[in-house]
Enzyme design. Structure first.
Site, PDB file in Angstrom:
ATOM      1  N   GLN A 113      33.788  68.889  20.108  1.00  0.00           N
ATOM      2  CA  GLN A 113      33.124  67.749  19.497  1.00  0.00           C
ATOM      3  C   GLN A 113      34.066  66.695  18.982  1.00  0.00           C
ATOM      4  O   GLN A 113      34.034  66.338  17.835  1.00  0.00           O
ATOM      5  CB  GLN A 113      32.229  68.262  18.372  1.00  0.00           C
ATOM      6  CG  GLN A 113      31.242  69.287  18.824  1.00  0.00           C
ATOM      7  CD  GLN A 113      31.642  70.700  18.491  1.00  0.00           C
ATOM      8  OE1 GLN A 113      32.799  70.986  18.272  1.00  0.00           O
ATOM      9  NE2 GLN A 113      30.688  71.599  18.451  1.00  0.00           N
ATOM     10  N   MET A 210      32.789  71.452  12.365  1.00  0.00           N
ATOM     11  CA  MET A 210      32.819  70.144  13.026  1.00  0.00           C
ATOM     12  C   MET A 210      31.549  69.336  12.779  1.00  0.00           C
ATOM     13  O   MET A 210      31.354  68.287  13.377  1.00  0.00           O
ATOM     14  CB  MET A 210      33.029  70.274  14.540  1.00  0.00           C
ATOM     15  CG  MET A 210      34.172  71.136  14.958  1.00  0.00           C
ATOM     16  SD  MET A 210      35.729  70.520  14.325  1.00  0.00           S
ATOM     17  CE  MET A 210      36.097  69.302  15.557  1.00  0.00           C
ATOM     18  N   ASN A 242      35.555  66.353   9.963  1.00  0.00           N
ATOM     19  CA  ASN A 242      35.910  66.069  11.360  1.00  0.00           C
ATOM     20  C   ASN A 242      34.687  65.885  12.245  1.00  0.00           C
ATOM     21  O   ASN A 242      33.559  66.006  11.817  1.00  0.00           O
ATOM     22  CB  ASN A 242      36.855  67.111  11.929  1.00  0.00           C
ATOM     23  CG  ASN A 242      38.253  66.947  11.363  1.00  0.00           C
ATOM     24  OD1 ASN A 242      38.682  65.836  11.124  1.00  0.00           O
ATOM     25  ND2 ASN A 242      38.931  68.039  11.134  1.00  0.00           N
ATOM     26  N   CYS A 243      34.977  65.613  13.493  1.00  0.00           N
ATOM     27  CA  CYS A 243      33.975  65.133  14.433  1.00  0.00           C
ATOM     28  C   CYS A 243      32.975  66.160  14.895  1.00  0.00           C
ATOM     29  O   CYS A 243      33.332  67.267  15.227  1.00  0.00           O
ATOM     30  CB  CYS A 243      34.674  64.672  15.685  1.00  0.00           C
ATOM     31  SG  CYS A 243      35.120  62.991  15.622  1.00  0.00           S
ATOM     32  N   VAL A 244      31.724  65.709  15.020  1.00  0.00           N
ATOM     33  CA  VAL A 244      30.842  66.370  15.964  1.00  0.00           C
ATOM     34  C   VAL A 244      30.822  65.399  17.138  1.00  0.00           C
ATOM     35  O   VAL A 244      31.871  64.915  17.528  1.00  0.00           O
ATOM     36  CB  VAL A 244      29.459  66.686  15.353  1.00  0.00           C
ATOM     37  CG1 VAL A 244      28.788  65.461  14.805  1.00  0.00           C
ATOM     38  CG2 VAL A 244      28.585  67.365  16.358  1.00  0.00           C
TER      39      VAL A 244
END
Lengths: 429, 345
Positions: A113, A210, A242-244
């Site tokens: 992700q 994530m 942090n990102c998905v």
């Protein structure tokens, strides 16, 4: 709570012997930054720093977070309270911002992700972060590390780097200043007694690794909805886990510049009385969703709001939270505007959301994340280009042999941001 | 400016070949204009030229679609057009469906703009609306004089390269655009208007959803044939079909024959929308193979379907999900499955 923001406009970045701002150029002492970002964490195997400027033929992949360097020059606490440093109450006093600069974290992929930032070409049009002078931290963890720990290590390194760089603005005279103030509720209501009272319902994605967000360092999936002074975010009260899917997970940079808050302040005292924020989460079980949504509606009512903006983070499962929040507030007679993005399929022919309500009659959309885009090859790639075949929004074969990429807009960091940070939208043709 | 090249598709009636009795004529092409093409020529004379006309009988097209499609497409292509006009087909159902199908062929294979004219209730419109600019026209050829200028106006806008083409019935597609103001500012403006009772326009009209009634309960589970289906991305280790972590374009069908229990060595999730750590440790958490095999051994269920079906629900459009569901359900029915355990994430 009153906060002065002093923006120091950064027009260029370069490595230098000392980390400092001179005439709009941010010089970075690379060795000192590496030491500060590493912070003695033994789980870090290697950490290196690169620069990526607007217009460079550079791709950063996989992007985990984008963070704005700031420092607290007056008032309690430090930036990112409870994440690094003490957990003091923030949101008042004075904060300096290196506006136009950012820390971008990359390194071996944790999950699927994570995103892409292109500094030029077609991809650059679709991300607000291509316009920044980016200091890229590439961190690789030790081999034995498990995913949850890996995520944490890179996340904290990013914040340490941002705080180190942010210090360079401590004694610099800002180019522009802005003052934000929200008074305690009863006083704030009296301030503009004739204007409609507006609350911002700020939903934080909290679905696990994530997909997490932190509030004063606390994992937001474990909180019940709560009140917040709008100014708290400008000092890093909310940080990204942090990102998905990169397109609509809010990087910490966006929380630090929380756009709905900024634009509600613009209208404050003129057409509305912006009385505060309610933060809530987007958990995965129905029980959690019901609890959080009911409590959110209760808090908004308790504040005495006439209307609210509700923002979503993520898609699919969180569409249910958005719809529940909308229904619960509208049922109490509180008018709502929703901010979301769309998954209408690559051809745009599908319905866009996983849940729906006729009460959601005022929706702002940040665009269709399924739309396919073509990203040209870049001269320089910082990170790991091969993950372009597996990140969310890509498919096996997205990365072509010549280095160009065909993928859905999902892969671009910040492209369909649901706090309304960007200009992309969609219409029916 | 060089004139744009247009190919016009019409049926046997408008080509003057004949009515119903000639509806079975095979595709043919003629250079230049035929029938209503003459009127288009008058409207578009400065900007475009109708270089060829492709004609096909309505019955022939609809009864031999594969063959007719191939021939018609080749004929259109042979003129190297910039734009294709189909019809107008008014409320003529078979003509509308054929004209729509031609629009789809051109859109998907030649990636060229298509302009058509249909009465809104023509079934060809609903089926193929997303593949062309279909102008609303009257329900019979008596309205031809109005239809031609309206369709020509759309053709001219396309030739001019207008960003916002107007004057056609919406394709029903969502298309990305950059707006002047960022989303948050638009949201605040919209809220102020809503509070003040002023007019505002939502940027996304909320869809009406299908609600599916649950099927009646299985009468005797000890005799039922059970299948496992999941949108949580449970796949054999290594994700052999490369199912995408988001916006899946496919689903997989995998044998349960040699798996009684998932381990980190034989299964994983392909799903990019949730924390994969716990699924990868033990995929039975997403697809309960261990328990169902136990129940099978104990005679608690009748039998187990030999395969499991898996896709990724994350960011997958509802249209794709619907397609997968329809296909999977058809296969399960064919294989005599009585009930399905459907897991998500």
């Amino acid at each position: 709570m009153r906060l002065e923001i002093g923006n120091i406009l950064i027009k260029d970045i370069a490595f230098g012997e000392k980390t400092e701002v001179k005439d709009g150029t941010l010089f970075v002492d690379k060795d000192e930054l590496i030491e500060a970002a590493t912070g003695g964490d033994e789980r870090i195997k290697s950490l290196d720093v690169y620069l990526a400027k607007p217009g460079d033929k550079t791709r950063i992949i996989p992007v985990k977070d984008v963070i704005e360097p700031r420092c607290k020059v007056d008032g309690k606490g430090n930036i990112f309270p409870g994440v690094i440093g003490d957990v003091e109450q923030v949101g008042s006093g004075r904060t300096h911002v290196l506006k136009g600069a950012a820390i971008v974290t990359t390194g071996k992929i944790v999950g699927f992700q994570e995103g892409i930032i292109d500094m030029s070409g077609e991809g650059a049009k679709y991300t607000p972060f291509s316009k920044l002078n980016n200091i890229v931290i590439k961190m690789e963890p030790i081999d034995s590390i498990k995913q949850h720990e890996h995520e944490e290590v890179i996340r904290l390194a990013g914040f340490r780097a941002a705080n180190y760089i942010g210090e360079a603005g401590r004694n610099v005279e800002p180019d522009e200043e802005k003052v934000y103030e929200t008074k305690p509720l009863l006083e704030q209501v009296k301030e503009y007694p004739d204007l409609p009272k507006v609350v911002y319902v700020y939903a934080l994605q909290t679905q696990g690794l994530m997909h997490n967000t932190f509030f004063y360092g606390a994992d937001a999936k474990k909180i019940v909805p709560t009140f917040m002074y709008p100014t708290e975010v400008f000092d890093g009260a909310i940080t990204s886990g942090n990102c998905v899917s990169a397109c609509d997970k809010n990087p910490s940079y966006v929380h630090l510049n929380s756009p709905v808050i900024d634009d509600l302040y613009e209208k404050n005292g003129k057409e509305i009385n912006f009385i505060g924020c309610v933060i809530t989460n987007e958990n995965v079980t129905l029980q959690d969703k019901k609890r959080s949504s009911n409590m959110t509606a209760k808090l908004v009512e308790l504040l005495g709001a006439d209307a609210a903006i509700i923002s979503e983070e993520g898609f699919g499962n969180p569409d249910a939270d958005l719809v529940m929040n909308c229904n619960n507030l509208e049922n109490k007679g509180i008018k709502t505007v929703l901010v979301t993005d769309e998954y209408a399929g690559q051809d745009g022919a599908s319905q866009s959301l996983a849940d729906s309500t006729p009460k959601g009659d005022a929706v702002v959309t940040a665009g269709n994340a399924n739309e396919v885009i073509d990203l040209p090859a870049m001269d320089t790639v910082i990170g790991h280009p091969e993950v372009a075949n597996i990140i969310a929004g890509a498919w096996d074969g997205s990365l072509r042999e010549d280095g160009s990429i065909e993928a859905e807009l999902q892969v671009i960091t910040g492209s369909t941001n649901e706090l309304g940070f960007f200009n992309l939208s969609a219409k029916t043709i | 400016m060089t004139k744009k090249r247009i190919v016009h598709y019409i049926n046997q009636f408008f080509a003057g070949i004949g009515g119903e009795e000639k509806a079975d004529v095979k595709p043919e092409k003629r250079d230049g204009v035929v029938g209503p093409g003459m009127a288009f020529k008058g409207q578009l004379t400065d900007v475009a030229e109708i270089v060829g006309t492709v004609i096909c009988g309505d019955s022939y097209f609809n009864e031999n679609e594969a063959e007719a499609s191939e021939t018609v497409l080749e004929m259109i292509k042979s003129y190297d057009p910039d734009i294709v006009i189909v019809g107008p087909s008014f409320n003529a159902g078979r003509y509308g469906v054929a004209a729509g199908a031609v629009a789809k062929l051109v859109d998907e294979n030649l990636h060229l703009p298509v302009v058509g004219g249909m009465y809104p209730e023509n079934p060809g419109f609903e089926l193929y609306r997303k593949h062309g600019y279909f102008v609303e026209v009257g329900n019979s050829a008596a309205t031809m004089r109005k239809a031609i200028p309206a369709m020509s106006a759309v053709v001219k806008q396309i030739i001019d390269g207008n960003e916002e083409v107007t004057g056609y019935m919406p394709k029903g597609l969502r298309e990305n655009v950059f707006r002047e103001e960022r989303g948050s500012k638009r949201a605040v403006e919209m809220l102020v208007n809503k509070i003040q009772g002023k007019e505002f326009t939502t940027e996304y009209p909320m869809p009406t959803f299908d609600r599916v009634d649950p099927a009646p309960a299985v009468k005797d589970i000890t005799k039922a044939r059970i299948a496992l289906v999941s949108s949580g991305g449970p796949v054999p280790k290594g994700n052999p079909d490369h199912i995408e972590s988001s916006s899946a374009s496919k689903y997989g069908k995998y044998s349960l024959k040699d798996i009684d229990d998932f381990t980190p060595e034989n299964g994983q999730t392909a799903h990019g929308g949730y924390d994969p750590v716990y699924a990868n440790e033990d995929l039975d958490r997403v697809l309960p193979v261990d328990v169902i095999k136990e129940m099978l051994a104990n005679g608690e269920i009748g039998s187990l379907h030999d395969y499991w079906y898996a896709t990724v629900g994350n960011g997958t459009s509802v249209a794709n999900a619907k397609k997968f569901g329809t296909e999977i359900a058809a296969q399960l029915k064919e294989d005599g499955v009585d009930a399905v355990i459907l897991t998500s994430t």
